[in-house]
Design an enzyme around this catalytic site. Structure first.
Site, PDB file in Angstrom:
ATOM      1  N   ASN A 195       0.856  -1.190   0.000  1.00 39.78           N
ATOM      2  CA  ASN A 195       0.000   0.000   0.000  1.00 39.78           C
ATOM      3  C   ASN A 195       0.897   1.248   0.000  1.00 39.78           C
ATOM      4  OD1 ASN A 195      -1.422   2.258   1.117  1.00 39.78           O
ATOM      5  ND2 ASN A 195      -3.055   0.874   1.735  1.00 39.78           N
TER       6      ASN A 195
ATOM      7  N   ASP B 216      -0.096   4.464   0.050  1.00 41.46           N
ATOM      8  CA  ASP B 216      -0.774   5.685   0.531  1.00 41.46           C
ATOM      9  C   ASP B 216       0.154   6.613   1.302  1.00 41.46           C
ATOM     10  OD1 ASP B 216      -3.065   4.543  -0.428  1.00 41.46           O
ATOM     11  OD2 ASP B 216      -3.982   4.180   1.527  1.00 41.46           O
ATOM     12  N   HIS B 217       0.988   6.027   2.170  1.00 41.19           N
ATOM     13  CA  HIS B 217       1.754   6.904   3.055  1.00 41.19           C
ATOM     14  C   HIS B 217       2.976   7.519   2.399  1.00 41.19           C
ATOM     15  CE1 HIS B 217      -1.138   6.516   6.006  1.00 41.19           C
ATOM     16  NE2 HIS B 217      -0.909   5.253   6.305  1.00 41.19           N
TER      17      HIS B 217
ATOM     18  N   ARG C 185       4.093  18.459   2.359  1.00 36.07           N
ATOM     19  CA  ARG C 185       4.693  19.651   1.753  1.00 36.07           C
ATOM     20  C   ARG C 185       3.838  20.241   0.635  1.00 36.07           C
ATOM     21  NH1 ARG C 185      10.019  21.708   2.282  1.00 36.07           N
ATOM     22  NH2 ARG C 185      10.069  21.919   4.519  1.00 36.07           N
TER      23      ARG C 185
ATOM     24  N   HIS D  67      -5.570   3.805  -1.720  1.00 36.71           N
ATOM     25  CA  HIS D  67      -6.912   4.109  -1.212  1.00 36.71           C
ATOM     26  C   HIS D  67      -7.273   5.506  -1.679  1.00 36.71           C
ATOM     27  CE1 HIS D  67      -9.714   4.240   2.598  1.00 36.71           C
ATOM     28  NE2 HIS D  67     -10.321   4.634   1.503  1.00 36.71           N
TER      29      HIS D  67
ATOM     30  N   ARG E 239      -9.403   8.178  -1.157  1.00 36.58           N
ATOM     31  CA  ARG E 239     -10.398   8.624  -0.163  1.00 36.58           C
ATOM     32  C   ARG E 239     -11.264   9.727  -0.743  1.00 36.58           C
ATOM     33  NH1 ARG E 239     -10.361   7.962   5.283  1.00 36.58           N
ATOM     34  NH2 ARG E 239      -9.039   6.278   6.016  1.00 36.58           N
TER      35      ARG E 239
ATOM     36  N   ARG F  35      -7.071  12.883   0.786  1.00 35.24           N
ATOM     37  CA  ARG F  35      -6.045  13.382   1.709  1.00 35.24           C
ATOM     38  C   ARG F  35      -4.641  12.875   1.369  1.00 35.24           C
ATOM     39  NH1 ARG F  35      -7.278   9.973   7.156  1.00 35.24           N
ATOM     40  NH2 ARG F  35      -9.280  10.968   6.903  1.00 35.24           N
ATOM     41  N   HIS F  36      -4.525  11.757   0.705  1.00 38.99           N
ATOM     42  CA  HIS F  36      -3.181  11.342   0.285  1.00 38.99           C
ATOM     43  C   HIS F  36      -3.146  10.970  -1.194  1.00 38.99           C
ATOM     44  CE1 HIS F  36      -5.020   7.599   1.572  1.00 38.99           C
ATOM     45  NE2 HIS F  36      -4.647   7.679   2.834  1.00 38.99           N
TER      46      HIS F  36
ATOM     47  N   GLU G  62      -8.499   0.620  -3.111  1.00 40.25           N
ATOM     48  CA  GLU G  62      -9.337   0.607  -1.894  1.00 40.25           C
ATOM     49  C   GLU G  62     -10.283   1.769  -1.975  1.00 40.25           C
ATOM     50  OE1 GLU G  62      -7.621   0.936   2.028  1.00 40.25           O
ATOM     51  OE2 GLU G  62      -6.393  -0.802   1.565  1.00 40.25           O
TER      52      GLU G  62
ATOM     53  N   THR H  47      -6.822   6.431   9.961  1.00 36.97           N
ATOM     54  CA  THR H  47      -6.715   5.350   9.000  1.00 36.97           C
ATOM     55  C   THR H  47      -7.980   4.516   9.150  1.00 36.97           C
ATOM     56  OG1 THR H  47      -5.369   3.438   8.313  1.00 36.97           O
ATOM     57  CG2 THR H  47      -5.412   3.920  10.665  1.00 36.97           C
ATOM     58  N   THR H  48      -8.157   3.516   8.283  1.00 38.83           N
ATOM     59  CA  THR H  48      -9.350   2.683   8.370  1.00 38.83           C
ATOM     60  C   THR H  48      -9.386   2.026   9.758  1.00 38.83           C
ATOM     61  OG1 THR H  48      -8.949   2.216   6.050  1.00 38.83           O
ATOM     62  CG2 THR H  48     -10.665   0.929   7.132  1.00 38.83           C
TER      63      THR H  48
ATOM     64  N   GLU I 224     -10.777  -9.684   2.891  1.00 34.98           N
ATOM     65  CA  GLU I 224      -9.558  -9.234   3.577  1.00 34.98           C
ATOM     66  C   GLU I 224      -9.906  -9.123   5.050  1.00 34.98           C
ATOM     67  OE1 GLU I 224      -7.471  -5.703   2.181  1.00 34.98           O
ATOM     68  OE2 GLU I 224      -6.475  -5.522   4.129  1.00 34.98           O
TER      69      GLU I 224
ATOM     70  N   HIS J 122      -3.737  -4.642   7.849  1.00 38.70           N
ATOM     71  CA  HIS J 122      -3.869  -3.525   8.766  1.00 38.70           C
ATOM     72  C   HIS J 122      -3.020  -3.747  10.014  1.00 38.70           C
ATOM     73  CE1 HIS J 122      -5.374   0.192  10.283  1.00 38.70           C
ATOM     74  NE2 HIS J 122      -5.881   0.388   9.096  1.00 38.70           N
ATOM     75  N   GLY J 123      -2.051  -2.847  10.175  1.00 39.05           N
ATOM     76  CA  GLY J 123      -1.211  -2.887  11.366  1.00 39.05           C
ATOM     77  C   GLY J 123      -0.160  -3.995  11.355  1.00 39.05           C
TER      78      GLY J 123
ATOM     79  N   GLY K 118       1.229  -1.481   4.433  1.00 38.96           N
ATOM     80  CA  GLY K 118       1.631  -0.148   3.999  1.00 38.96           C
ATOM     81  C   GLY K 118       2.511   0.559   4.994  1.00 38.96           C
ATOM     82  N   HIS K 119       1.910   0.959   6.124  1.00 37.65           N
ATOM     83  CA  HIS K 119       2.596   1.865   7.042  1.00 37.65           C
ATOM     84  C   HIS K 119       3.972   1.355   7.483  1.00 37.65           C
ATOM     85  CE1 HIS K 119       2.921   5.064   9.997  1.00 37.65           C
ATOM     86  NE2 HIS K 119       3.503   4.152  10.748  1.00 37.65           N
TER      87      HIS K 119
HETATM   88  N1  PXP Z   1      -5.889  -3.064   4.365  1.00 32.09           N
HETATM   89  C1  PXP Z   1      -6.795  -2.059   4.413  1.00 32.09           C
HETATM   90  C2  PXP Z   1      -8.205  -2.352   4.030  1.00 32.09           C
HETATM   91  C3  PXP Z   1      -6.412  -0.756   4.783  1.00 32.09           C
HETATM   92  O1  PXP Z   1      -7.336   0.229   4.825  1.00 32.09           O
HETATM   93  C4  PXP Z   1      -5.063  -0.507   5.077  1.00 32.09           C
HETATM   94  C5  PXP Z   1      -4.625   0.882   5.442  1.00 32.09           C
HETATM   95  O2  PXP Z   1      -4.817   1.740   4.381  1.00 32.09           O
HETATM   96  C6  PXP Z   1      -4.153  -1.578   5.000  1.00 32.09           C
HETATM   97  C7  PXP Z   1      -4.597  -2.847   4.665  1.00 32.09           C
HETATM   98  C8  PXP Z   1      -2.703  -1.397   5.296  1.00 32.09           C
HETATM   99  O3  PXP Z   1      -2.576  -1.111   6.654  1.00 32.09           O
HETATM  100  P1  PXP Z   1      -1.174  -0.613   7.223  1.00 32.09           P
HETATM  101  O4  PXP Z   1      -0.893   0.701   6.569  1.00 32.09           O
HETATM  102  O5  PXP Z   1      -1.399  -0.509   8.694  1.00 32.09           O
HETATM  103  O6  PXP Z   1      -0.164  -1.662   6.851  1.00 32.09           O
END
Ligand code: PXP
Length: 239
Positions: A7, A9-10, A18, A43, A45, A49-50, A70, A100-101, A151, A191-192, A213-214
């Site tokens: 992912n 996004d970040h 910036r 994602h 949104r 936002r990103h 997403e 975040t979600t 998922e 997620h996480g 992602g993160h």
């Molecule tokens: N899966 C979904 C559905 C998410 O919304 C996200 C965060 O955008 C992720 C996975 C990835 O999560 P993380 O950034 O915590 O790895």
């Protein structure tokens, strides 16, 4: 063998800090693919936002593996997906205030609505994934609504404060994986997840994909920091 879906996004979050044009999530996606990622996720949104529309459209042109968009299951996003043709869509809940979600989608709240969304996406040959909490009833509803992939939300597991809490939350995920497998759904988790807590999932062989992602972006900042500083030191040194 399970695949990694990255992912980006970040990367866009850093760019937006910036408000300029770097770092570019589209370039990061290419690097992720060169490193072995087999799917790129972004994602889009509602508040942009990103990830921006430009990112999604360029990713569609440049991603060589699979593109997972997403999105919230709302009219605007359904129309964009039907226009851009990501390989798959992941339906997520979305609240404007959240960082975040925060939880899985409540598919049970309106199965007919989601069945219709699935039909409109499949009509364009887009596979549909639902991001849900590890609950059997949600997974059954995803199946009934015609979803291809479930998922399973691992966020609560990743936030566990003690080993026994982590174990209990992991067991819930393991049961959800069994349920989804028994219904013939493809299974991903996300997620996480990070470089420590992901290892526990090796025992769940039915998982086909990890959405992360993160922790990857966070690690990239640290493992890349020394090189970035050295390169700048070279540039500012007097000749
Ligand atoms: N899966 C979904 C559905 C998410 O919304 C996200 C965060 O955008 C992720 C996975 C990835 O999560 P993380 O950034 O915590 O790895």
């Amino acid at each position: 063998m399970a695949k990694l879906a990255v992912n980006v996004d970040h990367v866009a979050t850093v760019r937006e800090a910036r408000g300029i044009d770097e770092p570019d999530p589209v370039l990061a996606a290419g690097i992720a693919e060169l490193a072995g990622a087999e799917c790129i996720i972004c994602h889009l949104r509602e508040d942009r936002r990103h990830i921006h529309d430009r990112d999604l459209r360029l990713l569609r042109q440049t991603v060589k593996t699979r593109l997972n968009m997403e999105m919230a299951a709302v009219e605007e996003m359904i129309n964009i997906a039907r226009d851009v043709y990501p390989d798959l869509v992941t339906l997520v809940p979305e609240r404007r205030q959240e960082l975040t979600t925060e939880g899985g989608l409540d598919v049970r709240a309106d199965p007919d609505y989601y069945r219709n969304v699935v039909e409109r996406l499949k009509d364009k040959n887009i596979r549909v994934s639902f991001f849900v909490d590890p609950e059997a009833s949600q997974i059954e509803t995803v199946h009934q609504a015609g979803g291809d992939i479930v998922e399973i939300h691992t966020g609560h597991y990743s936030e566990a404060r003690t080993e026994s809490e982590a174990e209990e939350r992991f067991i819930r995920i393991a049961k959800a994986v069994e349920k989804a497998a028994s219904l013939g759904l493809d299974i991903s988790v996300g997620h996480g997840l990070n470089y420590v807590n992901v290892k526990r999932f090796h025992s769940l062989s039915q998982i086909t994909e990890y959405s992360i992602g993160h922790s990857i972006v966070a690690r990239a900042v640290l493992v890349g920091f020394e090189r970035a500083v050295r390169e700048m030191v070279e540039l500012v040194r007097p000749f």
